[in-house]
Design an enzyme around this catalytic site. Sequence first.
Site, PDB file in Angstrom:
ATOM      1  N   HIS A 109       0.447  -0.780  -5.068  1.00 24.96           N
ATOM      2  CA  HIS A 109      -0.437  -1.614  -6.060  1.00 24.96           C
ATOM      3  C   HIS A 109       0.353  -1.566  -7.170  1.00 24.96           C
ATOM      4  O   HIS A 109       0.857  -2.573  -7.515  1.00 24.96           O
ATOM      5  CB  HIS A 109      -1.919  -1.507  -6.046  1.00 24.96           C
TER       6      HIS A 109
ATOM      7  N   HIS B 219      -1.387   4.380  -1.282  1.00 26.62           N
ATOM      8  CA  HIS B 219      -1.981   3.133  -0.670  1.00 26.62           C
ATOM      9  C   HIS B 219      -1.994   2.267  -2.220  1.00 26.62           C
ATOM     10  O   HIS B 219      -1.568   1.274  -2.548  1.00 26.62           O
ATOM     11  CB  HIS B 219      -3.327   2.785   0.224  1.00 26.62           C
ATOM     12  N   GLU B 220      -2.587   3.117  -3.082  1.00 28.10           N
ATOM     13  CA  GLU B 220      -3.211   2.961  -4.484  1.00 28.10           C
ATOM     14  C   GLU B 220      -1.914   2.228  -5.438  1.00 28.10           C
ATOM     15  O   GLU B 220      -1.639   1.608  -5.603  1.00 28.10           O
ATOM     16  CB  GLU B 220      -3.592   3.621  -5.054  1.00 28.10           C
TER      17      GLU B 220
ATOM     18  N   CYS C  89      -8.075  -3.072   2.434  1.00 30.64           N
ATOM     19  CA  CYS C  89      -7.214  -3.000   0.909  1.00 30.64           C
ATOM     20  C   CYS C  89      -8.665  -4.167   0.520  1.00 30.64           C
ATOM     21  O   CYS C  89      -8.510  -5.006   1.202  1.00 30.64           O
ATOM     22  CB  CYS C  89      -6.158  -3.720   1.418  1.00 30.64           C
TER      23      CYS C  89
HETATM   24 NI    NI Z   1      -5.005  -1.809  -1.696  1.00 29.80          NI
END
Ligand code: NI
Length: 182
Positions: free
Chosen positions: A143, A139-140, A97
């Site tokens: 966030h 993954h995004e 990341c």
């Molecule tokens: Ni990330």
Amino acid sequence: MILPIYLYGQPVLRKPTEEIAPSPELTQFIADMYETLAQAEGVGLAAPQVGKAWRLFIVDGTDLEEDYPECKNFKRTFINPEIIETSEETCSYSEGCLSLPGINENVVRPVSVRMRFQDENFEEHEESFTGFCARIIQHEYDHLEAHVFTDRISPIRKTFVRNKLLAIAKGKVGARYKYRRN
Ligand code: NI
């Protein structure tokens, strides 16, 4: 304009994110996010990583097409996204990341995901993604839910990365791209 990437320890990475509406500033912000992502040589970037607690992320996996054919043309803006379905089948893959420089750990996630989202023109889409595309999206999306990928690793691995995370949070670790830290 290249934006600084907020590193682990910055409060915005742990803030709840807000739905967004069209605005001229948003168009420029998204353009800046693409420029920032390209410069950092990443495959995905979420708004909290550049200091905005907004429900927005971008992906660009087009450079990975040779290794991951599903990434062909995979350059997309996800505004107000929702995960509406995930596959039961999961797989483990080593993630990194831009907000956690120097850390790579295996994360188990569903192989496929179905998303509802708006694009940069606020047009609605519903689309399924698999393989590396699904990996980047999840993954995004994390966030936007105030998570980072190390939240999802095994307890044993968490103890291994704890000092690395602390070093980033304390400002002892930098990155090769423009960043902001404590
Ligand atoms: Ni990330």
